[in-house]
Design a protein around this motif. Structure first.
Motif, PDB file in Angstrom:
ATOM      1  N   MET A 120       0.828  -1.191   0.000  1.00 30.65           N
ATOM      2  CA  MET A 120       0.000   0.000   0.000  1.00 30.65           C
ATOM      3  C   MET A 120       0.870   1.252   0.000  1.00 30.65           C
ATOM      4  N   ASN A 121       0.542   2.191  -0.852  1.00 24.99           N
ATOM      5  CA  ASN A 121       1.279   3.441  -0.931  1.00 24.99           C
ATOM      6  C   ASN A 121       0.662   4.437   0.044  1.00 24.99           C
ATOM      7  N   SER A 122       1.367   4.752   1.110  1.00 24.09           N
ATOM      8  CA  SER A 122       0.859   5.615   2.168  1.00 24.09           C
ATOM      9  C   SER A 122       0.896   7.084   1.759  1.00 24.09           C
ATOM     10  N   LYS A 123      -0.268   7.736   1.776  1.00 22.77           N
ATOM     11  CA  LYS A 123      -0.331   9.167   1.489  1.00 22.77           C
ATOM     12  C   LYS A 123       0.379   9.942   2.599  1.00 22.77           C
ATOM     13  N   ARG A 124       0.287   9.439   3.835  1.00 28.24           N
ATOM     14  CA  ARG A 124       0.966  10.117   4.945  1.00 28.24           C
ATOM     15  C   ARG A 124       2.473  10.100   4.751  1.00 28.24           C
ATOM     16  N   LEU A 125       3.014   8.952   4.368  1.00 31.86           N
ATOM     17  CA  LEU A 125       4.454   8.853   4.164  1.00 31.86           C
ATOM     18  C   LEU A 125       4.898   9.761   3.024  1.00 31.86           C
ATOM     19  N   ASN A 126       4.161   9.771   1.929  1.00 28.43           N
ATOM     20  CA  ASN A 126       4.501  10.660   0.815  1.00 28.43           C
ATOM     21  C   ASN A 126       4.493  12.118   1.253  1.00 28.43           C
ATOM     22  N   PHE A 127       3.493  12.476   2.061  1.00 30.93           N
ATOM     23  CA  PHE A 127       3.418  13.853   2.539  1.00 30.93           C
ATOM     24  C   PHE A 127       4.599  14.180   3.455  1.00 30.93           C
ATOM     25  N   ILE A 128       4.898  13.305   4.403  1.00 29.07           N
ATOM     26  CA  ILE A 128       6.007  13.553   5.337  1.00 29.07           C
ATOM     27  C   ILE A 128       7.325  13.706   4.586  1.00 29.07           C
ATOM     28  N   LYS A 129       7.547  12.868   3.583  1.00 31.66           N
ATOM     29  CA  LYS A 129       8.780  12.978   2.785  1.00 31.66           C
ATOM     30  C   LYS A 129       8.893  14.360   2.160  1.00 31.66           C
ATOM     31  N   SER A 130       7.796  14.890   1.648  1.00 30.56           N
ATOM     32  CA  SER A 130       7.802  16.217   1.056  1.00 30.56           C
ATOM     33  C   SER A 130       7.972  17.288   2.130  1.00 30.56           C
ATOM     34  N   TYR A 131       7.180  17.221   3.174  1.00 32.51           N
ATOM     35  CA  TYR A 131       7.181  18.220   4.249  1.00 32.51           C
ATOM     36  C   TYR A 131       8.566  18.354   4.890  1.00 32.51           C
TER      37      TYR A 131
END
Length: 125
Positions: A1-12
């Motif tokens: 599963m591709n986590s939207k939270r993880l993608n966001f944290i990586k960007s943030y």
């Protein structure tokens, strides 16, 4: 599963010059891991926890905004340059940009030191 939270944290966390994220735990209520600032220095690491459900994750447009802030170097760590209010985006209009900035200012990702939440990642002008 591709986590939207993880993608966001990586960007943030690019706002803080984080090079890599190592995830340690992800539940439906939070995401936890380590922010690594320098992969060659084991002391340049910060544990974090973001108490946000996957369904509450910020919109993709906010990642676009953050990536542009980083690319244009319109910040110094947690402090944004006020000029971000003047940047035009193809992906959304000025009103949406303002709403995204307001949402960005409300985000806090807690830092963990010695098992205790001590500080947080956040941005401001």
């Amino acid at each position: 599963m591709n986590s939207k939270r993880l993608n966001f944290i990586k960007s943030y966390l690019k706002l803080y010059d984080v090079q890599k994220i190592e995830l340690t735990k992800e539940t439906d209520k939070f995401i936890q891991g380590f922010a690594i600032y320098d992969e060659s220095d084991p002391d340049e690491i910060q544990e974090f926890i973001w108490k946000k459900r996957e369904s509450e994750t910020s919109p993709q447009e906010l990642i676009i905004l953050i990536d542009r802030i980083v690319k244009e170097k319109m910040h110094s760590g947690d402090k944004l340059n006020k000029q971000i209010e003047n940047i035009q985006f193809d992906e959304f209009d000025d009103e949406k940009r303002q709403k995204l900035l307001e949402e960005l200012f409300e985000i806090e990702i807690n830092m963990i030191d010695h098992g205790e939440e001590t500080d947080s990642y956040f941005v401001h002008y």
